[in-house]
Design a protein around this motif. Structure first.
Motif, PDB file in Angstrom:
ATOM      1  N   CYS A 175       0.779  -1.344  -0.321  1.00 26.50           N
ATOM      2  CA  CYS A 175      -0.124  -0.516   0.265  1.00 26.50           C
ATOM      3  C   CYS A 175       0.902   1.464   0.111  1.00 26.50           C
ATOM      4  O   CYS A 175       0.914   2.201   0.608  1.00 26.50           O
ATOM      5  CB  CYS A 175      -0.913   0.397   1.567  1.00 26.50           C
ATOM      6  SG  CYS A 175      -2.037  -1.207   0.999  1.00 26.50           S
ATOM      7  N   ALA A 222       2.303   4.113  -2.748  1.00 30.42           N
ATOM      8  CA  ALA A 222       2.756   4.801  -3.902  1.00 30.42           C
ATOM      9  C   ALA A 222       4.395   5.152  -4.098  1.00 30.42           C
ATOM     10  O   ALA A 222       4.901   5.632  -3.550  1.00 30.42           O
ATOM     11  CB  ALA A 222       2.169   5.485  -4.318  1.00 30.42           C
ATOM     12  N   CYS A 238      -0.423   5.108  -0.609  1.00 35.62           N
ATOM     13  CA  CYS A 238      -1.453   5.097  -1.712  1.00 35.62           C
ATOM     14  C   CYS A 238      -2.284   6.046  -1.382  1.00 35.62           C
ATOM     15  O   CYS A 238      -2.646   5.552  -0.113  1.00 35.62           O
ATOM     16  CB  CYS A 238      -1.805   3.717  -1.641  1.00 35.62           C
ATOM     17  SG  CYS A 238      -2.784   3.452  -2.969  1.00 35.62           S
TER      18      CYS A 238
END
Length: 149
Positions: free
Chosen positions: A92, A94, A99
């Protein structure tokens, strides 16, 4: 569901130890040769398995490792829960950090439930019941152990 390489090596090492007669000691090198994995990877797995109380280790020239009583009755599900160091079933993050969808993410919780269902299914599989003598005899013979083990 995929298990990580460390858990895979750990489970294979436990299967090898479960296949030999109770009380038989195997060296880490024997186990590494048997599972076809580099010694240093098996050594790290054995240290973790010892810390978890699944194996017992005797030091010295005639030393080695054997399954502990706890290791004989441990299930694959229990073992994998202890070896899985991931906090989440999904990555989770980015490139810029977490994220942006992480807050109240239904996918993340669904994947966590699926992982637990995977482990729960393996809770009925006892590690000591996995190896078969027909499976292990040729492997033990290959590394110079008596084929009858």
């Amino acid at each position: 569901m995929k298990i990580n390489a460390f858990a895979d090596v750990s489970l294979r090492a436990l299967m090898v130890l479960a296949a030999v007669p109770v009380g038989t000691l195997l060296t880490t090198q024997n186990i590494a040769d048997t599972v076809g994995t580099p010694y240093n990877h098996v050594s790290k797995a054995m240290a973790k398995l010892r810390n978890l109380g699944l194996i017992e280790v005797e030091r010295g020239r005639t030393g080695g490792s054997r399954l502990s009583q706890a290791g004989r009755i441990a299930t694959v599900g229990q073992i994998l829960r202890q070896l899985d160091t991931r906090a989440d079933a999904a990555e989770c993050v980015a490139p810029s950090g977490d994220c942006p969808l992480i807050n109240e993410c239904k996918l993340r919780s669904a994947l966590s439930r699926a992982r637990e269902a995977f482990y729960r299914e393996l809770d009925g599989v006892i590690i000591a019941d996995l190896p078969a003598s027909r499976q292990m005899a040729p492997v033990f013979e290959m590394i110079g152990l008596r084929p009858g083990l």
